[in-house]
Scaffold this motif. Structure first.
Motif, short mmCIF file in Angstrom:
data_model
loop_
_atom_site.label_atom_id
_atom_site.label_comp_id
_atom_site.label_asym_id
_atom_site.label_seq_id
_atom_site.Cartn_x
_atom_site.Cartn_y
_atom_site.Cartn_z
N LYS A 61 -7.95 17.79 -24.11
CA LYS A 61 -8.29 16.99 -22.80
C LYS A 61 -9.88 17.33 -22.74
CE LYS A 61 -7.74 18.30 -17.90
NZ LYS A 61 -7.24 19.00 -17.15
N LYS A 62 -10.46 18.17 -23.11
CA LYS A 62 -11.98 18.37 -22.94
C LYS A 62 -12.47 17.11 -23.72
CE LYS A 62 -12.42 23.13 -21.75
NZ LYS A 62 -12.86 24.34 -22.08
N ARG A 63 -12.06 17.13 -25.17
CA ARG A 63 -12.72 16.08 -25.93
C ARG A 63 -12.32 14.52 -25.37
NH1 ARG A 63 -10.34 16.69 -31.62
NH2 ARG A 63 -8.60 15.78 -30.20
N LEU A 64 -11.46 14.30 -24.84
CA LEU A 64 -11.03 13.13 -24.16
C LEU A 64 -11.92 12.99 -22.87
CD1 LEU A 64 -9.14 10.65 -24.35
CD2 LEU A 64 -7.42 11.86 -22.83
N ASP A 65 -11.95 13.82 -22.19
CA ASP A 65 -13.12 13.64 -21.15
C ASP A 65 -14.46 13.49 -21.28
OD1 ASP A 65 -10.95 14.22 -19.19
OD2 ASP A 65 -11.48 16.38 -18.93
N ARG A 66 -14.96 14.15 -22.60
CA ARG A 66 -16.33 13.81 -22.84
C ARG A 66 -16.44 12.30 -23.50
NH1 ARG A 66 -16.57 19.12 -26.03
NH2 ARG A 66 -15.32 18.18 -27.25
N GLU A 67 -15.19 11.78 -23.96
CA GLU A 67 -15.37 10.59 -24.83
C GLU A 67 -15.20 9.51 -23.67
OE1 GLU A 67 -12.15 10.24 -27.45
OE2 GLU A 67 -13.06 11.66 -28.94
N LEU A 68 -14.45 9.85 -22.40
CA LEU A 68 -14.48 8.87 -21.36
C LEU A 68 -15.74 8.93 -20.59
CD1 LEU A 68 -11.01 9.58 -20.10
CD2 LEU A 68 -11.69 7.46 -21.39
N ASP A 69 -16.53 9.85 -20.56
CA ASP A 69 -17.70 10.20 -19.60
C ASP A 69 -18.85 9.23 -20.60
OD1 ASP A 69 -16.87 11.47 -17.68
OD2 ASP A 69 -17.58 13.46 -18.64
N MET A 70 -18.65 8.98 -21.99
CA MET A 70 -19.57 8.21 -22.63
C MET A 70 -19.39 6.77 -22.51
SD MET A 70 -19.84 10.33 -26.41
CE MET A 70 -20.11 11.84 -26.43
N LEU A 71 -18.36 6.31 -22.31
CA LEU A 71 -18.01 4.82 -22.03
C LEU A 71 -18.64 4.44 -20.94
CD1 LEU A 71 -14.19 4.80 -22.51
CD2 LEU A 71 -15.86 3.95 -24.10
#
Length: 72
Positions: A61-71
């Protein structure tokens, strides 16, 4: 000295003769203890699996949140 040795032989022989009578009783007594131990082991294993699954989910979940913040 001889009497002490003789006493040990008598006690040892008596124990050997008593084993066939004691083993079935001991088996019946130990059965519930063994079942409780098996249940406790299974429950502990399930709890650890749940703990590991939750930790993996949080990491994902944390990794996905970080990736979504980069978009953009």
């Amino acid at each position: 000295m001889i009497w002490k040795s003789m006493d040990k032989w008598i006690v040892g022989t008596a124990l050997i003769l008593a084993v066939p009578a004691i083993l079935p009783i001991a088996k019946q007594v130990c059965q519930p203890i063994r079942q409780r131990g098996t249940y406790a082991w299974i429950r502990m294993k399930e709890e650890m699996e749940d703990f590991i699954a939750e930790a993996q989910f949080e990491r994902m979940k944390k990794r996905l949140d970080r990736e979504l913040d980069m978009l953009p």
